[in-house]
Design an enzyme around this catalytic site. Structure first.
Site, PDB file in Angstrom:
ATOM      1  N   TYR A   1       0.846  -1.206   0.000  1.00 16.26           N
ATOM      2  CA  TYR A   1       0.000   0.000   0.000  1.00 16.26           C
ATOM      3  C   TYR A   1       0.877   1.251   0.000  1.00 16.26           C
ATOM      4  O   TYR A   1       0.703   2.159  -0.819  1.00 16.26           O
ATOM      5  CB  TYR A   1      -0.939   0.024   1.205  1.00 16.26           C
ATOM      6  CG  TYR A   1      -1.676   1.340   1.316  1.00 16.26           C
ATOM      7  CD1 TYR A   1      -2.631   1.699   0.351  1.00 16.26           C
ATOM      8  CD2 TYR A   1      -1.391   2.238   2.338  1.00 16.26           C
ATOM      9  CE1 TYR A   1      -3.285   2.922   0.419  1.00 16.26           C
ATOM     10  CE2 TYR A   1      -2.055   3.456   2.412  1.00 16.26           C
ATOM     11  CZ  TYR A   1      -2.999   3.796   1.457  1.00 16.26           C
ATOM     12  OH  TYR A   1      -3.649   5.007   1.520  1.00 16.26           O
TER      13      TYR A   1
ATOM     14  N   GLY B   1     -14.251   8.994   8.568  1.00 13.15           N
ATOM     15  CA  GLY B   1     -15.431   9.380   7.811  1.00 13.15           C
ATOM     16  C   GLY B   1     -15.528   8.767   6.431  1.00 13.15           C
ATOM     17  O   GLY B   1     -16.254   9.265   5.583  1.00 13.15           O
TER      18      GLY B   1
END
Length: 255
Positions: free
Chosen positions: A152, A187
């Protein structure tokens, strides 16, 4: 056919950063092509944003669809002035020798190959018009390593160098290139996708005040508002509850 409003294409607009960026750019006066894999979410986004948002189903790992994109867009939407490369994901936190090769392959296919191919599909039009802006979402993981980041982090380091080299290629052209690299951000679906467990994902943000997708959208809007002769090469942003951890030292080894 051209349109007086500039057109932005946002990948991965079905949730998180992409959703917030698409809504913010409509508010800023752009026409937005919102792409993603989940049609029902794109339709809901279009209902929320209004007529200046076009939902367009696209998986950036479908290379045939990406290469055909410029000619696949509806009439009046084919001139893309701003590309926001937001689609991306992280999978797993296992050490390199324990991870699933399929996780690595999916991250590379999305975060690297998909980003490169859609940029290659839309960049010639910007260069021909001598105007445009490519914004890619990198990550602080591309600069600061941590256990389990392996591929990643490497994909996000690729994004940083790709965008810097793109800016070099664009010297003499009125086309801008920007990498925005956020740190801890809540979020969104990022941690749920990465960890596959809602409780583990929630624990990532316990007792913190992380960045939010709206903060990323604000940064994208700011970069686009700057005078056309100004290029922001890279924005690195973290919440104040986060900092680079420094080098790790193993103190269990024998002298």
């Amino acid at each position: 056919m051209t349109h007086p409003l500039k057109t932005a294409l946002v990948t991965g607009a079905t949730a998180g950063f992409g959703h917030a960026i698409a809504l913010r750019l409509v508010k800023e006066g752009f026409r937005v092509i919102a792409t993603g894999r989940r049609q029902e979410r794109l339709d809901a986004l279009a209902k929320e944003a209004g007529e200046n948002l076009l939902p367009f189903k696209l998986d950036v790992t479908d290379l045939a669809a990406v290469k055909a994109l410029p000619g696949s867009l509806p009439e009046g939407w084919q001139q893309v002035d701003v590309l926001v490369n937001n689609a991306g994901l992280a999978l797993g936190l296992e050490k390199a020798w324990e991870t699933k090769p399929s996780d690595w392959e999916q991250m590379i296919a999305t975060n690297v190959t998909g980003l490169v191919e859609i940029t290659r599909a839309l960049l010639p039009g910007m260069v021909d018009r001598n105007a445009g802006h490519v914004i890619s979402l990198g990550s602080t993981a591309g600069t600061y390593p941590y256990p389990g980041s392996n591929v990643y982090g490497a994909t996000k380091a690729f994004v940083d160098l790709f965008m810097r080299n793109l800016r070099s290629d664009l010297l003499g052209k009125q086309v801008r290139a920007t990498n925005i690299a956020p740190g801890l951000c809540g979020g969104s679906e990022f941690s749920q996708v990465r960890l596959g467990d809602n409780q583990k994902a929630a624990a990532v943000y316990e007792h913190t005040k992380p960045l939010l997708p709206e903060d990323i959208a604000e940064t994208v809007a700011w970069v686009l508002k700057l005078p056309p002769h100004v290029n922001i090469n890279m924005v690195e942003m973290m919440p104040i509850c986060q900092a680079a951890a420094g080098l790790a030292v193993d103190r269990t080894m024998d002298n």
